[in-house]
Design a protein around this motif. Structure first.
Motif, PDB file in Angstrom:
ATOM      1  N   LEU A 214       2.506  -2.364  -6.919  1.00 40.03           N
ATOM      2  CA  LEU A 214       1.080  -2.353  -7.238  1.00 40.03           C
ATOM      3  C   LEU A 214       0.567  -0.918  -7.215  1.00 40.03           C
ATOM      4  CD1 LEU A 214      -1.571  -4.165  -7.594  1.00 40.03           C
ATOM      5  CD2 LEU A 214      -1.886  -3.835  -5.132  1.00 40.03           C
ATOM      6  N   ARG A 215      -0.304  -0.603  -8.159  1.00 37.27           N
ATOM      7  CA  ARG A 215      -0.959   0.711  -8.169  1.00 37.27           C
ATOM      8  C   ARG A 215      -2.465   0.518  -8.065  1.00 37.27           C
ATOM      9  NH1 ARG A 215      -0.758   4.599 -13.410  1.00 37.27           N
ATOM     10  NH2 ARG A 215      -1.842   2.778 -14.273  1.00 37.27           N
ATOM     11  N   PHE A 216      -3.094   1.297  -7.195  1.00 40.65           N
ATOM     12  CA  PHE A 216      -4.547   1.343  -7.098  1.00 40.65           C
ATOM     13  C   PHE A 216      -5.002   2.755  -7.435  1.00 40.65           C
ATOM     14  CE2 PHE A 216      -8.293   2.590  -4.602  1.00 40.65           C
ATOM     15  CZ  PHE A 216      -9.229   1.714  -5.123  1.00 40.65           C
ATOM     16  N   VAL A 217      -5.944   2.856  -8.374  1.00 40.82           N
ATOM     17  CA  VAL A 217      -6.527   4.148  -8.740  1.00 40.82           C
ATOM     18  C   VAL A 217      -8.027   4.058  -8.486  1.00 40.82           C
ATOM     19  CG1 VAL A 217      -6.875   5.872 -10.532  1.00 40.82           C
ATOM     20  CG2 VAL A 217      -4.763   4.532 -10.497  1.00 40.82           C
ATOM     21  N   SER A 218      -8.533   4.882  -7.567  1.00 43.53           N
ATOM     22  CA  SER A 218      -9.951   4.846  -7.237  1.00 43.53           C
ATOM     23  C   SER A 218     -10.771   5.434  -8.378  1.00 43.53           C
ATOM     24  CB  SER A 218     -10.213   5.641  -5.954  1.00 43.53           C
ATOM     25  OG  SER A 218     -10.084   7.032  -6.196  1.00 43.53           O
ATOM     26  N   ASP A 219     -12.077   5.172  -8.360  1.00 44.90           N
ATOM     27  CA  ASP A 219     -12.957   5.733  -9.380  1.00 44.90           C
ATOM     28  C   ASP A 219     -12.937   7.249  -9.353  1.00 44.90           C
ATOM     29  OD1 ASP A 219     -13.624   3.237 -10.245  1.00 44.90           O
ATOM     30  OD2 ASP A 219     -15.641   3.202  -9.362  1.00 44.90           O
ATOM     31  N   ALA A 220     -12.575   7.818  -8.205  1.00 47.70           N
ATOM     32  CA  ALA A 220     -12.485   9.275  -8.085  1.00 47.70           C
ATOM     33  C   ALA A 220     -11.153   9.808  -8.582  1.00 47.70           C
ATOM     34  CB  ALA A 220     -12.703   9.689  -6.631  1.00 47.70           C
ATOM     35  N   GLY A 221     -10.228   8.895  -8.964  1.00 42.95           N
ATOM     36  CA  GLY A 221      -8.957   9.317  -9.524  1.00 42.95           C
ATOM     37  C   GLY A 221      -7.812   9.398  -8.539  1.00 42.95           C
ATOM     38  N   VAL A 222      -8.029   8.971  -7.290  1.00 45.20           N
ATOM     39  CA  VAL A 222      -6.966   9.003  -6.288  1.00 45.20           C
ATOM     40  C   VAL A 222      -6.047   7.794  -6.488  1.00 45.20           C
ATOM     41  CG1 VAL A 222      -6.432   8.979  -3.821  1.00 45.20           C
ATOM     42  CG2 VAL A 222      -8.457  10.199  -4.658  1.00 45.20           C
ATOM     43  N   GLU A 223      -4.735   8.049  -6.567  1.00 48.00           N
ATOM     44  CA  GLU A 223      -3.755   7.004  -6.858  1.00 48.00           C
ATOM     45  C   GLU A 223      -2.943   6.651  -5.626  1.00 48.00           C
ATOM     46  OE1 GLU A 223      -1.012   6.742 -10.610  1.00 48.00           O
ATOM     47  OE2 GLU A 223       0.138   7.773  -9.048  1.00 48.00           O
ATOM     48  N   ASN A 224      -2.696   5.367  -5.459  1.00 46.42           N
ATOM     49  CA  ASN A 224      -1.840   4.884  -4.369  1.00 46.42           C
ATOM     50  C   ASN A 224      -0.937   3.787  -4.921  1.00 46.42           C
ATOM     51  OD1 ASN A 224      -0.757   4.486  -1.804  1.00 46.42           O
ATOM     52  ND2 ASN A 224      -2.319   2.983  -1.254  1.00 46.42           N
ATOM     53  N   ILE A 225       0.380   3.941  -4.738  1.00 47.07           N
ATOM     54  CA  ILE A 225       1.371   2.972  -5.226  1.00 47.07           C
ATOM     55  C   ILE A 225       2.090   2.370  -4.033  1.00 47.07           C
ATOM     56  CG2 ILE A 225       3.452   2.654  -6.616  1.00 47.07           C
ATOM     57  CD1 ILE A 225       2.512   4.996  -8.345  1.00 47.07           C
ATOM     58  N   MET A 226       2.244   1.059  -4.029  1.00 42.04           N
ATOM     59  CA  MET A 226       2.819   0.381  -2.873  1.00 42.04           C
ATOM     60  C   MET A 226       3.712  -0.776  -3.318  1.00 42.04           C
ATOM     61  SD  MET A 226      -0.887  -1.119  -2.099  1.00 42.04           S
ATOM     62  CE  MET A 226      -1.453   0.214  -3.176  1.00 42.04           C
ATOM     63  N   PRO A 227       4.692  -1.153  -2.482  1.00 43.64           N
ATOM     64  CA  PRO A 227       5.551  -2.292  -2.821  1.00 43.64           C
ATOM     65  C   PRO A 227       4.813  -3.614  -2.654  1.00 43.64           C
ATOM     66  CG  PRO A 227       6.124  -1.438  -0.654  1.00 43.64           C
ATOM     67  CD  PRO A 227       5.101  -0.498  -1.219  1.00 43.64           C
ATOM     68  N   VAL A 228       5.134  -4.562  -3.521  1.00 41.68           N
ATOM     69  CA  VAL A 228       4.576  -5.910  -3.438  1.00 41.68           C
ATOM     70  C   VAL A 228       5.669  -6.904  -3.059  1.00 41.68           C
ATOM     71  CG1 VAL A 228       3.480  -7.800  -4.718  1.00 41.68           C
ATOM     72  CG2 VAL A 228       2.753  -5.429  -5.101  1.00 41.68           C
ATOM     73  N   GLY A 229       6.789  -6.874  -3.817  1.00 40.03           N
ATOM     74  CA  GLY A 229       7.819  -7.876  -3.594  1.00 40.03           C
ATOM     75  C   GLY A 229       7.329  -9.237  -4.041  1.00 40.03           C
ATOM     76  N   GLU A 230       7.547 -10.237  -3.222  1.00 41.27           N
ATOM     77  CA  GLU A 230       7.107 -11.586  -3.573  1.00 41.27           C
ATOM     78  C   GLU A 230       5.613 -11.776  -3.364  1.00 41.27           C
ATOM     79  OE1 GLU A 230       9.424 -14.629  -1.748  1.00 41.27           O
ATOM     80  OE2 GLU A 230      11.344 -13.740  -2.321  1.00 41.27           O
ATOM     81  N   GLU A 231       5.030 -11.000  -2.436  1.00 42.83           N
ATOM     82  CA  GLU A 231       3.596 -11.183  -2.150  1.00 42.83           C
ATOM     83  C   GLU A 231       3.046  -9.988  -1.390  1.00 42.83           C
ATOM     84  OE1 GLU A 231       1.630 -14.996  -0.459  1.00 42.83           O
ATOM     85  OE2 GLU A 231       1.869 -13.671   1.275  1.00 42.83           O
ATOM     86  N   LEU A 232       1.776  -9.664  -1.685  1.00 47.53           N
ATOM     87  CA  LEU A 232       1.072  -8.621  -0.940  1.00 47.53           C
ATOM     88  C   LEU A 232      -0.400  -8.999  -0.852  1.00 47.53           C
ATOM     89  CD1 LEU A 232       0.956  -5.705   0.323  1.00 47.53           C
ATOM     90  CD2 LEU A 232       0.345  -4.918  -1.988  1.00 47.53           C
ATOM     91  N   ILE A 233      -0.965  -8.839   0.338  1.00 50.59           N
ATOM     92  CA  ILE A 233      -2.407  -8.976   0.530  1.00 50.59           C
ATOM     93  C   ILE A 233      -2.959  -7.558   0.584  1.00 50.59           C
ATOM     94  CG2 ILE A 233      -4.273  -9.910   1.934  1.00 50.59           C
ATOM     95  CD1 ILE A 233      -2.436 -12.052   0.804  1.00 50.59           C
ATOM     96  N   TYR A 234      -3.888  -7.254  -0.299  1.00 51.48           N
ATOM     97  CA  TYR A 234      -4.368  -5.880  -0.404  1.00 51.48           C
ATOM     98  C   TYR A 234      -5.891  -5.843  -0.360  1.00 51.48           C
ATOM     99  CZ  TYR A 234      -5.210  -1.213  -2.310  1.00 51.48           C
ATOM    100  OH  TYR A 234      -5.632   0.080  -2.489  1.00 51.48           O
ATOM    101  N   THR A 235      -6.429  -4.880   0.412  1.00 49.33           N
ATOM    102  CA  THR A 235      -7.867  -4.653   0.492  1.00 49.33           C
ATOM    103  C   THR A 235      -8.193  -3.317  -0.160  1.00 49.33           C
ATOM    104  OG1 THR A 235      -8.006  -5.878   2.587  1.00 49.33           O
ATOM    105  CG2 THR A 235      -9.858  -4.450   2.022  1.00 49.33           C
ATOM    106  N   ALA A 236      -9.084  -3.321  -1.137  1.00 47.15           N
ATOM    107  CA  ALA A 236      -9.426  -2.091  -1.850  1.00 47.15           C
ATOM    108  C   ALA A 236     -10.226  -1.156  -0.946  1.00 47.15           C
ATOM    109  CB  ALA A 236     -10.238  -2.412  -3.099  1.00 47.15           C
ATOM    110  N   PRO A 237      -9.745   0.073  -0.734  1.00 46.49           N
ATOM    111  CA  PRO A 237     -10.471   1.012   0.124  1.00 46.49           C
ATOM    112  C   PRO A 237     -11.699   1.613  -0.544  1.00 46.49           C
ATOM    113  CG  PRO A 237      -8.540   2.077  -0.798  1.00 46.49           C
ATOM    114  CD  PRO A 237      -8.485   0.641  -1.250  1.00 46.49           C
TER     115      PRO A 237
END
Length: 276
Positions: A214-237
């Motif tokens: 999964l990749r999250f890119v903030s409105d400010a352009g900061v990118e964070n990439i993380m493993p998901v595998g079969e499932e991930l619970i993610y909270t947007a910072p």
């Protein structure tokens, strides 16, 4: 009988007024030397609350008419950009007053050949971001279903608001291979092949070859990439966008598992979660 002195006073009071004493124009008008008309908004403070509320959409309609080229005066901005601004302003009608006054000023500069139409256009285009700064217009409040592409990079671009919690998962029964002769794997990836450093998109601790990431890119352009595998619970910072793919950097040799004419296809589900 009036005396000459009194008559002079009366006549002087009836003479022509200075231009400075005239009320400001309202509506479409052009002054000498202008190349086209500009729309002057009214003095909103003179209206009662009801009339003031009714006047705002009238003024917006006139600005939209010119911005979209309806005045045929060489002013025509991109309709898609203007539609975005209209949507923002309809949700914030109180902003129409200040914007209409500033718009009139910018129009006058261009019509009088003292300003740039490009600068006016850029100001108009900048308004949606300025008016919605710090807001999140599209929270992730729906469930999304899709099929994973193993022959492409980042897929989808889904808006998410700060604090939104999502569950992303992929069906573990579906298998694929990311290199010729390699093992058949699912969204958990090749757990015997850590992907730390190098060209892997997900290359930190916990990342393995071929897994769902999964990749999250903030409105400010900061990118964070993380493993998901079969499932991930993610909270947007922060407010931003999410997308997903498999953890791989070459796609030409990726294939789905096939048996008896049936080909696997991993289903992706992203679901909003309630805060615990």
């Amino acid at each position: 009988m009036r005396t000459p002195a009194l008559l002079a006073i009366i006549l002087s009071g009836c003479g022509p007024k200075n231009a400075e004493d005239a009320p400001p124009p309202v509506g479409w008008h052009a002054e000498e030397g202008w190349t086209f008309e500009c729309y002057a908004p009214p003095d909103y403070a003179q209206f009662n609350r009801t009339d003031r509320l009714m006047k705002r959409p009238e003024v917006l309609d006139q600005m939209l008419k010119q911005w979209t080229g309806g005045k045929t005066d060489a002013v025509a901005f991109e309709e898609e950009r203007i539609f975005s601004l209209e949507t923002v302003l309809l949700g914030r009608p109180e902003q129409i007053e200040a914007i209409s006054q500033e718009n009139y000023s910018r129009c006058v500069q261009v019509a009088g050949n003292n300003g740039s139409v490009n600068a006016w256009r850029d100001w108009v285009y900048s308004l949606p971001a300025k008016l919605t700064e710090g807001e999140c217009l599209r929270p992730f409040d729906y469930t999304m279903f899709d099929y994973l592409e193993i022959g492409a990079g980042w897929q989808n671009s889904l808006s998410i608001c700060q604090g939104d919690i999502i569950r992303i998962s992929g069906t573990p029964k579906d298998r694929y291979r990311i290199e010729e002769g390699g093992p058949w794997i699912n969204v958990a990836g090749d757990t015997a092949r850590p992907a730390v450093g190098g060209e892997w998109p997900c290359n930190v601790e916990g990342c393995v070859a071929g897994q769902l990431i999964l990749r999250f890119v903030s409105d400010a352009g900061v990118e964070n990439i993380m493993p998901v595998g079969e499932e991930l619970i993610y909270t947007a910072p922060e407010h931003g966008k999410i997308s997903y793919r498999i953890n791989d950097y070459t796609f030409f040799d990726n294939v789905w598992f096939e048996k008896r004419g049936l080909t696997d296809h991993t289903a992706i589900e992203i679901t909003p979660m309630e805060a615990q």
